[in-house]
Design a protein around this motif. Structure first.
Motif, PDB file in Angstrom:
ATOM      1  N   ASP A 308       0.926  -1.430  -0.004  1.00 44.51           N
ATOM      2  CA  ASP A 308      -0.011  -0.266  -0.002  1.00 44.51           C
ATOM      3  C   ASP A 308       0.889   1.169   0.055  1.00 44.51           C
ATOM      4  N   ILE A 309       1.727   1.180  -0.959  1.00 43.68           N
ATOM      5  CA  ILE A 309       2.638   2.331  -1.185  1.00 43.68           C
ATOM      6  C   ILE A 309       2.701   2.732  -2.638  1.00 43.68           C
ATOM      7  N   PRO A 310       2.301   4.282  -2.958  1.00 45.94           N
ATOM      8  CA  PRO A 310       2.285   4.589  -4.375  1.00 45.94           C
ATOM      9  C   PRO A 310       3.437   3.992  -5.004  1.00 45.94           C
ATOM     10  N   LEU A 311       3.243   3.648  -6.347  1.00 48.94           N
ATOM     11  CA  LEU A 311       4.523   3.068  -7.157  1.00 48.94           C
ATOM     12  C   LEU A 311       5.371   3.743  -7.245  1.00 48.94           C
ATOM     13  N   HIS A 312       5.469   5.263  -7.554  1.00 43.90           N
ATOM     14  CA  HIS A 312       6.520   6.290  -7.790  1.00 43.90           C
ATOM     15  C   HIS A 312       7.219   6.465  -6.159  1.00 43.90           C
ATOM     16  N   GLU A 313       6.410   6.410  -5.205  1.00 44.62           N
ATOM     17  CA  GLU A 313       6.954   6.405  -3.991  1.00 44.62           C
ATOM     18  C   GLU A 313       7.729   5.551  -3.643  1.00 44.62           C
ATOM     19  N   LEU A 314       7.284   4.371  -3.948  1.00 45.26           N
ATOM     20  CA  LEU A 314       8.142   2.925  -3.812  1.00 45.26           C
ATOM     21  C   LEU A 314       9.214   2.885  -4.423  1.00 45.26           C
ATOM     22  N   SER A 315       9.304   3.344  -5.675  1.00 41.42           N
ATOM     23  CA  SER A 315      10.625   3.619  -6.395  1.00 41.42           C
ATOM     24  C   SER A 315      11.507   4.258  -5.803  1.00 41.42           C
ATOM     25  N   PHE A 316      11.087   5.361  -5.650  1.00 41.58           N
ATOM     26  CA  PHE A 316      12.024   6.320  -4.877  1.00 41.58           C
ATOM     27  C   PHE A 316      12.633   5.810  -3.556  1.00 41.58           C
ATOM     28  N   ILE A 317      11.913   5.033  -2.842  1.00 44.80           N
ATOM     29  CA  ILE A 317      12.411   4.573  -1.394  1.00 44.80           C
ATOM     30  C   ILE A 317      13.678   3.459  -1.975  1.00 44.80           C
ATOM     31  N   LEU A 318      13.230   2.768  -2.611  1.00 47.74           N
ATOM     32  CA  LEU A 318      14.310   1.837  -3.141  1.00 47.74           C
ATOM     33  C   LEU A 318      15.424   2.226  -3.778  1.00 47.74           C
ATOM     34  N   ASN A 319      15.381   3.379  -4.663  1.00 47.25           N
ATOM     35  CA  ASN A 319      16.648   4.208  -5.262  1.00 47.25           C
ATOM     36  C   ASN A 319      17.332   4.812  -4.151  1.00 47.25           C
ATOM     37  N   ARG A 320      16.467   5.633  -3.366  1.00 48.12           N
ATOM     38  CA  ARG A 320      17.292   6.548  -2.474  1.00 48.12           C
ATOM     39  C   ARG A 320      17.616   6.165  -1.098  1.00 48.12           C
ATOM     40  N   TYR A 321      16.567   5.501  -0.341  1.00 47.89           N
ATOM     41  CA  TYR A 321      16.745   4.847   0.802  1.00 47.89           C
ATOM     42  C   TYR A 321      17.549   3.644   0.898  1.00 47.89           C
ATOM     43  N   PHE A 322      17.296   2.475   0.189  1.00 44.78           N
ATOM     44  CA  PHE A 322      18.015   1.420   0.194  1.00 44.78           C
ATOM     45  C   PHE A 322      19.469   1.587  -0.950  1.00 44.78           C
ATOM     46  N   GLU A 323      19.338   2.551  -1.910  1.00 48.24           N
ATOM     47  CA  GLU A 323      20.137   2.584  -2.670  1.00 48.24           C
ATOM     48  C   GLU A 323      20.221   1.220  -3.646  1.00 48.24           C
ATOM     49  N   LEU A 324      19.277   1.118  -4.060  1.00 48.98           N
ATOM     50  CA  LEU A 324      19.290  -0.303  -4.830  1.00 48.98           C
ATOM     51  C   LEU A 324      17.933  -0.079  -6.005  1.00 48.98           C
ATOM     52  N   ARG A 325      18.124  -0.563  -7.081  1.00 50.65           N
ATOM     53  CA  ARG A 325      17.022  -0.635  -8.163  1.00 50.65           C
ATOM     54  C   ARG A 325      16.263  -1.900  -7.642  1.00 50.65           C
ATOM     55  N   PHE A 326      14.887  -2.048  -8.035  1.00 48.13           N
ATOM     56  CA  PHE A 326      13.990  -2.913  -7.656  1.00 48.13           C
ATOM     57  C   PHE A 326      14.656  -4.505  -7.795  1.00 48.13           C
ATOM     58  N   THR A 327      15.108  -4.429  -9.145  1.00 45.59           N
ATOM     59  CA  THR A 327      15.786  -6.124  -9.230  1.00 45.59           C
ATOM     60  C   THR A 327      16.994  -6.214  -8.222  1.00 45.59           C
ATOM     61  N   GLU A 328      17.600  -5.427  -8.177  1.00 46.45           N
ATOM     62  CA  GLU A 328      18.871  -5.576  -7.318  1.00 46.45           C
ATOM     63  C   GLU A 328      18.311  -5.867  -5.982  1.00 46.45           C
ATOM     64  N   TYR A 329      17.368  -5.114  -5.312  1.00 53.10           N
ATOM     65  CA  TYR A 329      16.683  -5.449  -4.059  1.00 53.10           C
ATOM     66  C   TYR A 329      16.106  -6.733  -3.775  1.00 53.10           C
ATOM     67  N   VAL A 330      15.275  -7.219  -4.920  1.00 53.90           N
ATOM     68  CA  VAL A 330      14.571  -8.498  -5.137  1.00 53.90           C
ATOM     69  C   VAL A 330      15.735  -9.672  -5.119  1.00 53.90           C
ATOM     70  N   ASN A 331      16.650  -9.259  -6.042  1.00 50.09           N
ATOM     71  CA  ASN A 331      17.543 -10.355  -5.995  1.00 50.09           C
ATOM     72  C   ASN A 331      18.597 -10.569  -4.856  1.00 50.09           C
ATOM     73  N   GLY A 332      18.677  -9.487  -4.138  1.00 48.49           N
ATOM     74  CA  GLY A 332      19.364  -9.793  -2.643  1.00 48.49           C
ATOM     75  C   GLY A 332      18.702 -10.805  -1.803  1.00 48.49           C
ATOM     76  N   TYR A 333      17.452 -10.671  -1.775  1.00 48.57           N
ATOM     77  CA  TYR A 333      16.731 -11.551  -0.849  1.00 48.57           C
ATOM     78  C   TYR A 333      16.662 -12.971  -1.524  1.00 48.57           C
ATOM     79  N   ARG A 334      16.643 -13.302  -3.110  1.00 49.39           N
ATOM     80  CA  ARG A 334      16.710 -14.301  -3.357  1.00 49.39           C
ATOM     81  C   ARG A 334      18.280 -15.067  -3.280  1.00 49.39           C
TER      82      ARG A 334
END
Length: 388
Positions: A308-334
């Protein structure tokens, strides 16, 4: 000297366009596209001036008046860019098509010029090159020549609209309660609006001069050069500002519209990580609890709906908070899941390909690349290295 500055402004504008298009985060694709188009339009307008000044137009007479309708794109593009940033818009709205009606009308008006026989157009272009301002008062389209002065009216209107957007944004929020990243956005939009104001001023100055001294050829040309110099300097500064502030060019901060913590010096100086601690925890908890990364078809939109986080805000959080792209963030867990399975002896019974599929990877190649990126070896080498 002036022409050199104009050429430099075109060069820097095009470099900025390249960076905007090919180096961007997904939450700002729409805003970047609008800004890139705006810079392209200005580069074309300035380039058209150079083509006339250096008399290159005589070599390509078919380009005469091609830039005229395109120039009407700049004001609405600037306005839509400011609006998209302040309102977190992520796609073009059909209702915004009316902003581009003047472009169509001007293009239709100049159909007689576009359809003019080549020899006749070559003669007209020769006159334009010799006296660019003399032909301003001759009819070369369906409408009277003075309709061209509708352009400054358009510029002024959109200039007012842009400042209204910024002022309303600041009125709807208490400036002292802005978090740090929002202040950065507001400051950039203010700089952008000031530069647009300069271009509007230079254009209006030229129009006034043309009305007051239409028979003074040399004076008109001098003021035209001065007007183009102001325009070129504005675009040059805008491009340089973006290039020298990569946090804007490579990740324009998302304007957080939800209420933030109480106003204190600590909050006022908060960075992105502090501003989005709560949302980041929601994302992390979701991935650790639900393990969505095990689904090969997982998309950022799926995650956006789930947390329940807007798509553009979620993308921003991944990019700037975690400093990762979505694919990188997901692959980290994998990869973390894969390591746990290897430690449990999974590879003693199953293949690496089977492990890759179970962990959510679509292909063996993608699995190997992601694993090497984290551990600098293949899964088999990892198991052997640690005697698992």
């Amino acid at each position: 000297m002036i022409e050199s500055i104009i050429v430099a402004s075109i060069f820097f504008a095009l470099v900025t366009v390249y960076l905007l298009i090919f180096r961007k985060y997904s939450h700002q694709i729409y805003s970047d596209a609008l800004l890139a188009l705006f810079l392209v339009v200005y580069a074309l307008n300035i380039g058209s001036y150079l083509i006339v000044v250096f008399k290159w137009l005589t070599e390509v007479p078919f380009l005469y008046k091609v830039a005229a309708p395109i120039s009407y794109l700049a004001p609405p593009l600037a306005y839509l860019y400011v609006r998209s940033v302040l309102k977190n818009e992520i796609k073009f709205q059909i209702n915004d098509l009316w902003h581009f009606i003047p472009v169509l009308l001007v293009a239709i008006n100049y159909l007689p010029v576009y359809l003019m026989p080549f020899d006749e157009k070559a003669v007209l272009v020769a006159r334009v090159v010799e006296d660019p301002f003399g032909v301003l008062y001759e009819k070369d389209g369906f409408l009277p020549p003075y309709f061209q002065f509708a352009k400054p009216v358009q510029c002024v209107l959109y200039f007012i609209f842009q400042w209204q957007l910024l002022n309303r944004f600041k009125q709807n929020k208490i400036l002292t309660s802005f978090n740090k990243q929002t202040k950065l956005v507001v400051h950039w939009i203010k700089v952008f609006n000031i530069l647009i104001s300069t271009t509007v001023f230079s254009f209006l100055l030229l129009v006034v001069v043309l009305f007051m001294g239409m028979d003074q050829k040399e004076a008109n040309q001098d003021f035209a050069r001065f007007s183009m110099l102001l325009l070129a300097l504005s675009i040059l500064y805008l491009s340089s500002y973006l290039i020298l502030n990569p946090q804007l060019l490579f990740g324009l901060p998302y304007v957080k519209n939800s209420p933030i913590r109480s106003v204190t010096d600590e909050v006022e100086n908060a960075n992105v990580k502090e501003d989005f601690d709560k949302e980041a925890k929601v994302i992390t908890d979701y991935f650790e609890r639900e393990k969505p990364y095990l689904t090969p078809q997982l998309t950022i939109r799926d995650v956006s709906v789930a947390v329940d986080i807007p798509l553009h805000e979620l993308s921003f959080i991944l990019n700037r908070y975690f400093e990762l792209r979505f694919t990188e963030y997901v692959n980290g867990y994998r990869i973390k899941y894969v390591v746990e399975k290897i430690k449990e002896g999974y590879l003693n019974q199953y293949t690496q390909e089977a492990l890759a599929l179970e962990a959510g990877f679509k292909t063996k190649h993608g699995f190997y690349d992601a694993f090497r990126k984290v551990h600098s070896c293949t899964p088999a080498e990892f198991a052997e290295k640690y005697s698992i």
